[in-house]
Scaffold this motif. Structure first.
Motif, PDB file in Angstrom:
ATOM      1  N   PHE A 255       0.924  -1.215   0.052  1.00 21.47           N
ATOM      2  CA  PHE A 255      -0.012  -0.006   0.031  1.00 21.47           C
ATOM      3  C   PHE A 255       0.819   1.167   0.067  1.00 21.47           C
ATOM      4  O   PHE A 255       1.847   1.374   0.361  1.00 21.47           O
ATOM      5  N   GLU A 256       0.383   2.265  -0.498  1.00 22.80           N
ATOM      6  CA  GLU A 256       1.181   3.585  -0.433  1.00 22.80           C
ATOM      7  C   GLU A 256       0.239   4.621  -0.338  1.00 22.80           C
ATOM      8  O   GLU A 256      -0.815   4.858  -0.539  1.00 22.80           O
ATOM      9  N   THR A 257       0.799   5.798   0.334  1.00 21.61           N
ATOM     10  CA  THR A 257       0.443   7.013   0.588  1.00 21.61           C
ATOM     11  C   THR A 257       1.286   8.295   0.193  1.00 21.61           C
ATOM     12  O   THR A 257       2.470   8.029  -0.005  1.00 21.61           O
ATOM     13  N   ALA A 258       0.914   9.164   0.199  1.00 18.71           N
ATOM     14  CA  ALA A 258       1.754  10.557  -0.303  1.00 18.71           C
ATOM     15  C   ALA A 258       1.804  11.416   0.820  1.00 18.71           C
ATOM     16  O   ALA A 258       0.706  11.989   1.432  1.00 18.71           O
ATOM     17  N   ARG A 259       2.736  11.726   1.719  1.00 10.59           N
ATOM     18  CA  ARG A 259       2.715  12.652   2.549  1.00 10.59           C
ATOM     19  C   ARG A 259       3.039  14.004   1.998  1.00 10.59           C
ATOM     20  O   ARG A 259       3.809  14.459   1.010  1.00 10.59           O
ATOM     21  N   MET A 260       1.872  15.028   2.283  1.00 10.31           N
ATOM     22  CA  MET A 260       1.729  16.104   1.889  1.00 10.31           C
ATOM     23  C   MET A 260       1.530  17.232   2.854  1.00 10.31           C
ATOM     24  O   MET A 260       0.968  16.800   3.807  1.00 10.31           O
ATOM     25  N   TYR A 261       1.821  18.361   2.386  1.00 13.13           N
ATOM     26  CA  TYR A 261       1.577  19.358   3.456  1.00 13.13           C
ATOM     27  C   TYR A 261       1.189  20.609   2.658  1.00 13.13           C
ATOM     28  O   TYR A 261       1.526  21.039   1.619  1.00 13.13           O
ATOM     29  N   ALA A 262       0.220  21.431   3.518  1.00 13.45           N
ATOM     30  CA  ALA A 262      -0.272  22.736   2.878  1.00 13.45           C
ATOM     31  C   ALA A 262       0.353  23.801   3.954  1.00 13.45           C
ATOM     32  O   ALA A 262       0.229  23.694   5.307  1.00 13.45           O
ATOM     33  N   GLY A 263       1.433  24.699   3.367  1.00  8.07           N
ATOM     34  CA  GLY A 263       2.352  25.233   4.197  1.00  8.07           C
ATOM     35  C   GLY A 263       3.767  24.740   3.997  1.00  8.07           C
ATOM     36  O   GLY A 263       3.894  23.843   3.516  1.00  8.07           O
ATOM     37  N   ALA A 264       4.575  25.343   4.943  1.00 14.52           N
ATOM     38  CA  ALA A 264       6.019  25.000   4.763  1.00 14.52           C
ATOM     39  C   ALA A 264       6.181  23.631   5.471  1.00 14.52           C
ATOM     40  O   ALA A 264       5.897  23.488   6.675  1.00 14.52           O
ATOM     41  N   ALA A 265       6.632  22.592   4.692  1.00 12.63           N
ATOM     42  CA  ALA A 265       6.752  21.430   5.273  1.00 12.63           C
ATOM     43  C   ALA A 265       7.918  21.283   6.143  1.00 12.63           C
ATOM     44  O   ALA A 265       9.049  22.028   5.877  1.00 12.63           O
ATOM     45  N   PRO A 266       7.440  20.666   7.288  1.00 10.80           N
ATOM     46  CA  PRO A 266       8.533  20.671   8.466  1.00 10.80           C
ATOM     47  C   PRO A 266      10.002  19.783   8.029  1.00 10.80           C
ATOM     48  O   PRO A 266       9.974  18.684   7.161  1.00 10.80           O
ATOM     49  N   THR A 267      11.064  19.875   8.406  1.00 10.60           N
ATOM     50  CA  THR A 267      12.222  19.333   8.271  1.00 10.60           C
ATOM     51  C   THR A 267      12.431  18.210   9.307  1.00 10.60           C
ATOM     52  O   THR A 267      12.580  18.335  10.447  1.00 10.60           O
ATOM     53  N   LEU A 268      12.261  17.083   8.690  1.00  4.80           N
ATOM     54  CA  LEU A 268      12.421  15.906   9.597  1.00  4.80           C
ATOM     55  C   LEU A 268      13.647  14.897   9.351  1.00  4.80           C
ATOM     56  O   LEU A 268      13.922  14.913   7.769  1.00  4.80           O
ATOM     57  N   PRO A 269      14.096  14.108  10.134  1.00  6.57           N
ATOM     58  CA  PRO A 269      15.292  13.334   9.774  1.00  6.57           C
ATOM     59  C   PRO A 269      14.901  12.125   9.115  1.00  6.57           C
ATOM     60  O   PRO A 269      14.763  11.103   9.913  1.00  6.57           O
ATOM     61  N   LEU A 270      14.280  12.228   7.816  1.00  2.00           N
ATOM     62  CA  LEU A 270      13.675  10.792   7.444  1.00  2.00           C
ATOM     63  C   LEU A 270      14.686   9.419   7.248  1.00  2.00           C
ATOM     64  O   LEU A 270      14.108   8.611   7.615  1.00  2.00           O
ATOM     65  N   ARG A 271      16.048   9.750   7.398  1.00  2.11           N
ATOM     66  CA  ARG A 271      16.735   8.634   7.378  1.00  2.11           C
ATOM     67  C   ARG A 271      16.749   8.110   8.470  1.00  2.11           C
ATOM     68  O   ARG A 271      17.211   6.819   8.761  1.00  2.11           O
ATOM     69  N   MET A 272      16.298   8.525   9.806  1.00  5.05           N
ATOM     70  CA  MET A 272      16.146   8.011  10.903  1.00  5.05           C
ATOM     71  C   MET A 272      14.688   7.609  11.320  1.00  5.05           C
ATOM     72  O   MET A 272      14.581   7.044  12.428  1.00  5.05           O
ATOM     73  N   ILE A 273      13.814   7.732  10.434  1.00  8.42           N
ATOM     74  CA  ILE A 273      12.447   7.389  10.695  1.00  8.42           C
ATOM     75  C   ILE A 273      12.107   6.066   9.823  1.00  8.42           C
ATOM     76  O   ILE A 273      12.072   6.017   8.299  1.00  8.42           O
ATOM     77  N   TYR A 274      12.276   5.056  10.416  1.00 11.06           N
ATOM     78  CA  TYR A 274      12.052   3.552   9.960  1.00 11.06           C
ATOM     79  C   TYR A 274      10.654   3.107   9.926  1.00 11.06           C
ATOM     80  O   TYR A 274      10.245   2.258   9.138  1.00 11.06           O
ATOM     81  N   GLY A 275       9.897   3.980  10.605  1.00 10.35           N
ATOM     82  CA  GLY A 275       8.126   3.674  10.508  1.00 10.35           C
ATOM     83  C   GLY A 275       7.615   4.784  11.266  1.00 10.35           C
ATOM     84  O   GLY A 275       7.824   5.297  12.205  1.00 10.35           O
ATOM     85  N   ILE A 276       6.585   5.354  10.461  1.00 13.90           N
ATOM     86  CA  ILE A 276       5.762   6.294  10.783  1.00 13.90           C
ATOM     87  C   ILE A 276       4.705   5.725  11.883  1.00 13.90           C
ATOM     88  O   ILE A 276       4.347   4.517  11.714  1.00 13.90           O
ATOM     89  N   THR A 277       4.086   6.805  12.595  1.00 16.63           N
ATOM     90  CA  THR A 277       3.558   6.242  13.682  1.00 16.63           C
ATOM     91  C   THR A 277       2.070   5.919  13.151  1.00 16.63           C
ATOM     92  O   THR A 277       1.508   4.534  13.431  1.00 16.63           O
ATOM     93  N   SER A 278       1.379   6.560  12.374  1.00 17.02           N
ATOM     94  CA  SER A 278       0.046   6.131  11.817  1.00 17.02           C
ATOM     95  C   SER A 278      -0.342   7.013  10.652  1.00 17.02           C
ATOM     96  O   SER A 278       0.277   8.207  10.456  1.00 17.02           O
ATOM     97  N   PHE A 279      -1.107   6.491   9.644  1.00 12.14           N
ATOM     98  CA  PHE A 279      -1.428   7.328   8.337  1.00 12.14           C
ATOM     99  C   PHE A 279      -2.543   8.446   8.882  1.00 12.14           C
ATOM    100  O   PHE A 279      -2.801   9.140   8.238  1.00 12.14           O
ATOM    101  N   GLU A 280      -3.304   8.147   9.959  1.00 17.26           N
ATOM    102  CA  GLU A 280      -4.242   8.879  10.324  1.00 17.26           C
ATOM    103  C   GLU A 280      -3.524  10.186  11.036  1.00 17.26           C
ATOM    104  O   GLU A 280      -4.415  11.192  10.879  1.00 17.26           O
ATOM    105  N   LEU A 281      -2.604  10.005  12.011  1.00 19.70           N
ATOM    106  CA  LEU A 281      -2.183  11.021  12.628  1.00 19.70           C
ATOM    107  C   LEU A 281      -0.762  11.480  12.388  1.00 19.70           C
ATOM    108  O   LEU A 281      -0.244  12.300  12.936  1.00 19.70           O
ATOM    109  N   GLY A 282      -0.254  10.998  11.602  1.00 17.23           N
ATOM    110  CA  GLY A 282       1.295  11.288  11.075  1.00 17.23           C
ATOM    111  C   GLY A 282       2.357  10.603  11.838  1.00 17.23           C
ATOM    112  O   GLY A 282       2.047   9.572  12.521  1.00 17.23           O
TER     113      GLY A 282
END
Length: 282
Positions: A255-282
């Motif tokens: 399954f796939e989703t697109a992480r999208m932002y309205a406004g300035a996208a936050p700078t997150l360390p994606l190379r250290m994010i191995y699993g997001i919390t949930s598609f509902e809450l980010g």
């Protein structure tokens, strides 16, 4: 046709929304309702027509500057009648001013672009019926997350999420059936992960790690404690090592989703994010 009304959900309404999410194939967690309400008790909206629930959306605020949209569902027989747009406008109004994020399913991504959302990256759900433990040359000790003070966990989580979410995190790591594990470094955590039981199998999220070894150690500990059934991991596509770890475990994209932002996208360390919390809450 009576115009639909939109109001804040009550706790029993969120259970209904989770049933709708399950029908859409989103596979919610068994304890999601209480955890999600802890994030923002007023952040879940429901549309009703003649007293019957016909759609829902979440617009969870994290402080004053960041919010996240999810649970955007209109019952099939009520689609194409403007109810979805009414819910969308109510959700967006609730998140103003500030940056809004969402994980958009493929079919809706163009609609989100028209509303001002910009693609940041893709998230891919990987899954396996029986994942294999990944290879770890020298695995560090993995301990229960509640073996360290909560303030330590909250500070670590804050590095990987755009806003403070302590009330949610406290409930997420301690909810019935949830398994939260940690690798500690000399002064602070190296990795934190949570496994939660779902309608089908279980999901791992979040999984945050400073290095691949710590990520794999926590991942291996969580899959070892997973109940019978498939295990899923929602990971950001830019993290090539997370993809490699999932492949080592015998997991495949589902399954796939697109992480999208309205406004300035936050700078997150994606190379250290191995699993997001949930598609509902980010």
């Amino acid at each position: 046709m009576t115009a639909a009304t939109i109001r804040t959900m009550r706790p029993d309404d969120l259970s209904l929304a989770l049933d709708w999410a399950a029908a859409e194939g989103w596979n919610p967690g068994l304890g999601d309702a209480a955890c999600f309400l802890a994030a923002d008790p007023d952040g879940f909206l429901i549309a009703e027509e003649d007293g019957a629930a016909i759609g829902c959306v979440s617009a969870v605020r994290y402080g004053d500057g960041f919010g996240f949209l999810g649970f955007y569902i209109v019952r099939p027989e009520f689609r194409g009648l403007g109810h979805g747009m009414a819910l969308w406008k109510a959700a967006m109004a609730r998140l103003q001013p500030g940056v809004a994020g969402l994980d958009g399913v493929v079919a809706q991504q163009e609609n989100y672009r028209r509303s001002g959302f910009v693609l940041a990256h893709r998230n891919i759900r990987y899954g396996a019926t029986t994942p294999r433990p990944p290879r770890i040359a020298a695995a560090p000790p993995v301990v229960a997350a509640d073996s360290v003070p909560f303030i330590v966990l909250a500070a670590f989580d804050r590095r990987f999420f755009p806003a403070e979410r302590d009330a949610f995190l406290r409930r997420w790591i301690s909810a019935p059936g949830h398994v939260a594990r940690l690798v500690m470094g000399p002064q602070r955590p190296r990795a934190l992960g949570v496994l939660r039981p779902c309608r089908e199998g279980s999901k791992i999220g979040p999984l945050f790690a400073e290095d691949p070894v710590a990520a794999r150690a926590v991942f291996a500990a969580l899959i070892a404690e997973a109940p019978p059934g498939p295990v899923f991991l929602d990971l950001p596509e830019p993290n090539a090592d997370a993809i490699a770890m999932a492949a080592e475990a015998g997991m495949a994209p589902a399954f796939e989703t697109a992480r999208m932002y309205a406004g300035a996208a936050p700078t997150l360390p994606l190379r250290m994010i191995y699993g997001i919390t949930s598609f509902e809450l980010g």
